[in-house]
Enzyme design. Sequence first.
Site, PDB file in Angstrom:
ATOM      1  CG  HIS A  67     -34.136 -23.142  76.472  1.00  9.51           C
ATOM      2  ND1 HIS A  67     -34.227 -23.433  77.805  1.00  9.51           N
ATOM      3  CD2 HIS A  67     -32.868 -22.661  76.287  1.00  9.51           C
ATOM      4  CE1 HIS A  67     -33.080 -23.147  78.411  1.00  9.51           C
ATOM      5  NE2 HIS A  67     -32.233 -22.691  77.506  1.00  9.51           N
TER       6      HIS A  67
ATOM      7  CG  ASP B  24     -37.277 -14.872  70.657  1.00  4.64           C
ATOM      8  OD1 ASP B  24     -37.771 -16.014  70.716  1.00  4.64           O
ATOM      9  OD2 ASP B  24     -36.364 -14.508  71.438  1.00  4.64           O
TER      10      ASP B  24
HETATM   11  C1  BDR Z   1     -35.410 -18.600  75.876  1.00  3.74           C
HETATM   12  O1  BDR Z   1     -34.660 -17.433  75.527  1.00  3.74           O
HETATM   13  C2  BDR Z   1     -34.420 -17.424  74.141  1.00  3.74           C
HETATM   14  O2  BDR Z   1     -33.122 -17.088  73.869  1.00  3.74           O
HETATM   15  C3  BDR Z   1     -34.670 -18.822  73.658  1.00  3.74           C
HETATM   16  O3  BDR Z   1     -35.082 -18.825  72.311  1.00  3.74           O
HETATM   17  C4  BDR Z   1     -35.726 -19.317  74.579  1.00  3.74           C
HETATM   18  O4  BDR Z   1     -36.991 -18.927  74.128  1.00  3.74           O
HETATM   19  C5  BDR Z   1     -34.621 -19.426  76.868  1.00  3.74           C
HETATM   20  O5  BDR Z   1     -34.440 -18.709  78.052  1.00  3.74           O
HETATM   21 CA    CA Z   2     -37.303 -18.140  71.877  1.00  6.66          CA
END
Ligand code: BDR
Ligand code: CA
Length: 321
Positions: A247, A9
């Site tokens: 992340h 995303d």
């Molecule tokens: C996840 O949530 C999204 O906002 C980030 O891209 C990552 O994949 C972290 O919780």
């Molecule tokens: Ca993400």
Amino acid sequence: MQKILIDADTGIDDSIAILYALRCPDIRVVGITTGCGNTDAAQAAENTLRLVKMAGVSYPVPVAIGENKPLGGEWEGPVPHIHGKNGVGDVELPPTEQKPLAEHASDFILRQAREQGRDLTIVTLGRMTNLALALEKEPNLPSMVKNVVFMGGTFRHPGNVTPVSEANLFGDPEAADRVFQAGFDLTMVGLDVTMKSRLTSQHLDLLVKYATPGNEEIAAYIRKAMTGRYYPFNRWQNNCLDHCPVHDPSALLYVTDPSLFTTRKARARVECSGQFTRGMVVADFREYPFDAPYLTICVDVDERRAVEKLIAAFTHQETLL
Ligand code: BDR
Ligand code: CA
């Protein structure tokens, strides 16, 4: 050479993960699919196409747009306070002539599974909606690919959306639970490890200072997107004074070097209801656990080596010595 398909995303941390994969000599990215989350699926595809252009990859990387809503309802909308209005911190990435495929993301995933066969690793960096739809079309998908690695969920660390849920699983728990039950060789790279690895402003300065030829624009983009939008949000959410969690790149780091991580296995499901627990990963350690396939959970990471490996993909080897 590892063949991987990424579903994202494409927000700020997704973009760093994608750039890392595209610049990594041991990886061939067979394509990238997009869904809603940090931004809508079409904008995520546009960001991805521009990242492919910026990475200057020597082979074609097709991009396919997927679902713009989770399986069980409507998407709640983008998060401009975290990822900017365009999903990449409102940084203007260089435009590209490349267009997204006409094929739906779930069909693209299936086609790649058929073409690449047992060599293919699927890495999801957002909600697992597209993968769940591919599964619906082809229940044998787990036996057709090598494995699935996903950024999402949390085991012992507190959640980042509810006390127990991480954003990607909270965003579409029904899709995640279908993937958990399908029988993939499945690895969770969740908040237990992603919150431990931190990208500091010192790292970002080194990244820009020591970027190898061809990586200068990428390094400048990463520093700008991180410090402009992502750092202030993480200061507010996580008390990060001058750094942020890693992340989505952590999932790619697991793919390139699993030895960075400590794992354990558990039979697990994803909670699809519950006032406080929707999106929670429920691992069953009872003597007679429920009948779910085993999930490999990353429970710890060598965070120094992990962050160095990420930066080393864009810099001279001697940067952090
Ligand atoms: C996840 O949530 C999204 O906002 C980030 O891209 C990552 O994949 C972290 O919780
Ligand atoms: Ca993400």
